[in-house]
Write an enzyme that holds these catalytic residues in place. Sequence first.
Site, PDB file in Angstrom:
ATOM      1  N   GLU A 103       0.881  -1.437   0.041  1.00  0.00           N
ATOM      2  CA  GLU A 103      -0.182  -0.019   0.090  1.00  0.00           C
ATOM      3  C   GLU A 103       0.831   1.243   0.052  1.00  0.00           C
ATOM      4  OE1 GLU A 103      -4.010  -1.625   2.170  1.00  0.00           O
ATOM      5  OE2 GLU A 103      -2.200  -1.312   3.492  1.00  0.00           O
ATOM      6  N   GLU A 123      -3.716  -9.516   3.665  1.00  0.00           N
ATOM      7  CA  GLU A 123      -4.516  -9.246   4.765  1.00  0.00           C
ATOM      8  C   GLU A 123      -5.352 -10.477   5.269  1.00  0.00           C
ATOM      9  OE1 GLU A 123      -3.273  -7.142   2.733  1.00  0.00           O
ATOM     10  OE2 GLU A 123      -2.850  -5.344   3.533  1.00  0.00           O
TER      11      GLU A 123
HETATM   12  C1  3H9 Z   1      -1.269  -5.182   6.942  1.00  0.00           C
HETATM   13  O1  3H9 Z   1      -0.141  -4.751   6.407  1.00  0.00           O
HETATM   14  C2  3H9 Z   1      -2.397  -4.256   7.220  1.00  0.00           C
HETATM   15  C3  3H9 Z   1      -2.585  -3.062   6.352  1.00  0.00           C
HETATM   16  O2  3H9 Z   1      -3.117  -3.374   4.854  1.00  0.00           O
HETATM   17  C4  3H9 Z   1      -3.469  -1.921   6.989  1.00  0.00           C
HETATM   18  C5  3H9 Z   1      -2.972  -1.362   8.165  1.00  0.00           C
HETATM   19  C6  3H9 Z   1      -3.650  -0.060   8.666  1.00  0.00           C
HETATM   20  N1  3H9 Z   1       4.283  -7.574  11.651  1.00  0.00           N
HETATM   21  O3  3H9 Z   1       8.202 -14.769   8.409  1.00  0.00           O
HETATM   22  P1  3H9 Z   1       9.451 -14.969   9.212  1.00  0.00           P
HETATM   23  C7  3H9 Z   1       8.104 -10.877  12.188  1.00  0.00           C
HETATM   24  S1  3H9 Z   1      -1.271  -6.637   7.649  1.00  0.00           S
HETATM   25  C8  3H9 Z   1       5.160  -7.933  12.758  1.00  0.00           C
HETATM   26  O4  3H9 Z   1      10.069 -15.951   9.882  1.00  0.00           O
HETATM   27  P2  3H9 Z   1      10.852 -14.855   6.544  1.00  0.00           P
HETATM   28  C9  3H9 Z   1       7.888 -12.545  12.748  1.00  0.00           C
HETATM   29  O5  3H9 Z   1       7.029 -12.846  13.503  1.00  0.00           O
HETATM   30  C10 3H9 Z   1       0.336  -7.478   7.279  1.00  0.00           C
HETATM   31  N2  3H9 Z   1       5.913  -8.806  12.827  1.00  0.00           N
HETATM   32  O6  3H9 Z   1      10.521 -14.257   8.197  1.00  0.00           O
HETATM   33  C11 3H9 Z   1       9.335 -12.883  12.807  1.00  0.00           C
HETATM   34  O7  3H9 Z   1       9.706 -12.597  14.303  1.00  0.00           O
HETATM   35  P3  3H9 Z   1      10.494 -13.402  15.245  1.00  0.00           P
HETATM   36  C12 3H9 Z   1       0.461  -7.882   6.080  1.00  0.00           C
HETATM   37  C13 3H9 Z   1       6.137  -9.295  11.774  1.00  0.00           C
HETATM   38  O8  3H9 Z   1      12.021 -14.233   5.896  1.00  0.00           O
HETATM   39  C14 3H9 Z   1      10.204 -12.218  11.949  1.00  0.00           C
HETATM   40  O9  3H9 Z   1       9.380 -11.036  11.603  1.00  0.00           O
HETATM   41  N3  3H9 Z   1       1.798  -8.620   5.954  1.00  0.00           N
HETATM   42  C15 3H9 Z   1       5.347  -9.075  10.581  1.00  0.00           C
HETATM   43  O10 3H9 Z   1      10.534 -16.204   6.230  1.00  0.00           O
HETATM   44  C16 3H9 Z   1      10.663 -12.693  10.663  1.00  0.00           C
HETATM   45  O11 3H9 Z   1       9.406 -13.394   9.876  1.00  0.00           O
HETATM   46  C17 3H9 Z   1       1.988  -9.845   5.985  1.00  0.00           C
HETATM   47  O12 3H9 Z   1       1.097 -10.356   6.486  1.00  0.00           O
HETATM   48  C18 3H9 Z   1       4.644  -8.315  10.597  1.00  0.00           C
HETATM   49  N4  3H9 Z   1       3.982  -7.705   9.584  1.00  0.00           N
HETATM   50  O13 3H9 Z   1       9.601 -14.251   5.741  1.00  0.00           O
HETATM   51  C19 3H9 Z   1       3.372 -10.327   5.840  1.00  0.00           C
HETATM   52  N5  3H9 Z   1       5.940  -9.811   9.631  1.00  0.00           N
HETATM   53  O14 3H9 Z   1      11.884 -13.612  14.655  1.00  0.00           O
HETATM   54  C20 3H9 Z   1       3.748 -11.143   6.995  1.00  0.00           C
HETATM   55  C21 3H9 Z   1       6.825 -10.833  10.117  1.00  0.00           C
HETATM   56  O15 3H9 Z   1      10.536 -12.663  16.459  1.00  0.00           O
HETATM   57  N6  3H9 Z   1       5.162 -11.969   6.890  1.00  0.00           N
HETATM   58  N7  3H9 Z   1       7.190 -10.613  11.325  1.00  0.00           N
HETATM   59  O16 3H9 Z   1       9.867 -14.693  15.237  1.00  0.00           O
HETATM   60  C22 3H9 Z   1       5.871 -12.476   6.193  1.00  0.00           C
HETATM   61  O17 3H9 Z   1       4.910 -13.141   5.255  1.00  0.00           O
HETATM   62  C23 3H9 Z   1       7.043 -12.962   6.222  1.00  0.00           C
HETATM   63  O18 3H9 Z   1       7.471 -12.483   7.466  1.00  0.00           O
HETATM   64  C24 3H9 Z   1       8.015 -12.364   5.131  1.00  0.00           C
HETATM   65  C25 3H9 Z   1       9.478 -12.512   5.489  1.00  0.00           C
HETATM   66  C26 3H9 Z   1       7.820 -13.165   3.774  1.00  0.00           C
HETATM   67  C27 3H9 Z   1       8.170 -10.886   4.914  1.00  0.00           C
END
Ligand code: 3H9
Length: 643
Positions: A103, A123
């Site tokens: 976004e 989301e």
């Molecule tokens: C959103 O954006 C809403 C908006 O539209 C509107 C808002 C108003 N937040 O997955 P990993 C942490 S909703 C906080 O193992 P990878 C995760 O817990 C969001 N923490 O890494 C972990 O922590 P720890 C939409 C987050 O390299 C560490 O980062 N976005 C978030 O295998 C590493 O994560 C998503 O749904 C977060 N958003 O993969 C994306 N994301 O090390 C979600 C991750 O302490 N994330 N963490 O256990 C992913 O898909 C993967 O993390 C990504 C990297 C592909 C980015």
Amino acid sequence: MTVSIDRDGEVAIVTVDNPPVNALGQSLRQAVWDAVGTLDADPAIRAVVLICAGRTFIAGADVTEFGKPPVPPHLPDLVDRLEQAGKPWVAAIHGSALGGGFEVAMGCRFRVALDAASVGLPEVTLGIVPGASGTVRTPRLAGVEAAVDLVTTGRPVKAARALSLGLVDAVVTGDLRVEAVAFARKALTQPLPQQISARPVTSPDPAWWDEQKKAITKRAKGEVAPLRALDCLRVAAEAPFAEAMAHERATFLELRASDQAAALRHMFFAERGATKPAHLAEVTPRHIRSAAVIGGGTMGAGIAAALRDAGLPIILIERDADAVQRARVNLDNIFDGAVKRGKLTEAQAQARIDGVTMGSDYARLADTDLVIEAVFEDLAVKRAVFAELGQTCRADAILATNTSYIDPRLIAQGLPHPDRFIGLHFFSPANVMKLLEIVPTPTTSPETLATGFALARQLAKIPVQAGICDGFIGNRILKRYRAEAEALVRQGTPIAAIDAAMRGYGFAMGPFEAQDLGGLDIAFLQREGARAAGQDVPETLGDILVRAGRKGQKTGGGWYDYRPGDRSPQPSQAVASLLAGRVSDSSGLPFDQIANVLVTAMAAEGHAILTEGIARCASDIDLVKVHGYGFPRWRGGPMFATR
Ligand code: 3H9
């Protein structure tokens, strides 16, 4: 968290550095907000590149903030501010631009992505809709069809596809910062494209929207967010920008506070936490470069396929030439199926097969790093396998059993160097199911245990450590679930009502339909084995059916009857007669209480498992039920659902 500003002539480079994934917490939103002001006020700057340090572009809003009240600057306002900036911003994307990250990229005037990057709006997988214009700007950027696909599935797309859909303006290789600055300079020589919010959008006709709704309702199986996302997209396609934004924001805030979103956030963090167990943080796992599987039946072939999917060369051992041939057919079927479903190309499938060496000679395993035994569930057969492995494998080779019920301590008896022995319990089909129960024995070394977790990461599986008990975590709760379901039948609750209630709860199948599909004889034989060993195992209703030849769909009937060629369960008069006398005449439990009773029973067993130290935490139990047993993910697992 830092946001730094560099200058390269008339182009400013704003670098976001907020490890691990540059999530958009409040302080980062504020810092980017301030950077817009700083650069708008700088007359020497004509364009801005927004780039991220670390492994990825902004991966979205900070999910840890979702349980708390939103604090300004709010993300939709930040996206608007970027779009309204006096200078064009260029998002330079590596890794993933997800959710709020994408976004923000849509607030920028341009998007440049590295070829390996992906973009998406995941989301709905968190039980919410995009909340910062994802449903409103995406259709204006890439058209309604692409937006509906992206937003309602939550599946990201790779850079090349993103380019073809119009989600990004350029795909580059090499040094992203250099390429993005060059892109910005070139862009300054041409008229700027319209801001996305000002672009027109054409809504398809009502029939198209109805079709989407039907398809998504079917796919979502009780999940609310995908349908609400579709509703937002329709408003975005039919109403003015500001009205659509208000509708999206209201939907986002409502869903953010919903039970489904809380459950899906619980799963999100449980899944990520599972791969990095704190108690093994200081232990270095072994590096696994080669693996072998003993036994090429359904389970062994599935495990072999999973190992090949992870790129490991493997050896598959079966007891004789005929069994090797059957194992080959099993593996071929798995990879052929993957080609038919479009998961693999013919060439990829062939490469998978080429990486498998088959035979019956254990001597081939002399230099293998990891061996997984997946033979028949019989202690003597398994012990014979480990006797061979003890003689042929390297003393440091990890030796694992895939047993689901036999005590691994008994299997490992007499094995030299038992510190390298471990239980690795896969779930069928092992190349598809995400769960891996990791079962150490008292002699398993921390290094071997850590290697089990590392293997799970290599195979993209979700590891859960389980202690030794009958059925470990998953099958022990399954047994309780089935016993409680039978107890309801005994009280007079119709079998079909129990199955319908559990489908209504979100399972793909109820407990009796699932037994008919898998076969009632497996658990029956296990109970018979326990009885033969002198254990007091009371007769179950399932025993009565199996003794009458009703083993499930494969025998034309189990808990239900099946018409030839038709897998739909039909209530069975024969079953009613077989169970007469054991089933009460009362009408049983009211329909609307069935799911609650059964899920509460699962959770009660989960609590016993926790008390006994069989599971390390409640969320591990939830992971097991969701990823191994079809518990609806959006309910968060039995422990979360009954918290
Ligand atoms: C959103 O954006 C809403 C908006 O539209 C509107 C808002 C108003 N937040 O997955 P990993 C942490 S909703 C906080 O193992 P990878 C995760 O817990 C969001 N923490 O890494 C972990 O922590 P720890 C939409 C987050 O390299 C560490 O980062 N976005 C978030 O295998 C590493 O994560 C998503 O749904 C977060 N958003 O993969 C994306 N994301 O090390 C979600 C991750 O302490 N994330 N963490 O256990 C992913 O898909 C993967 O993390 C990504 C990297 C592909 C980015």
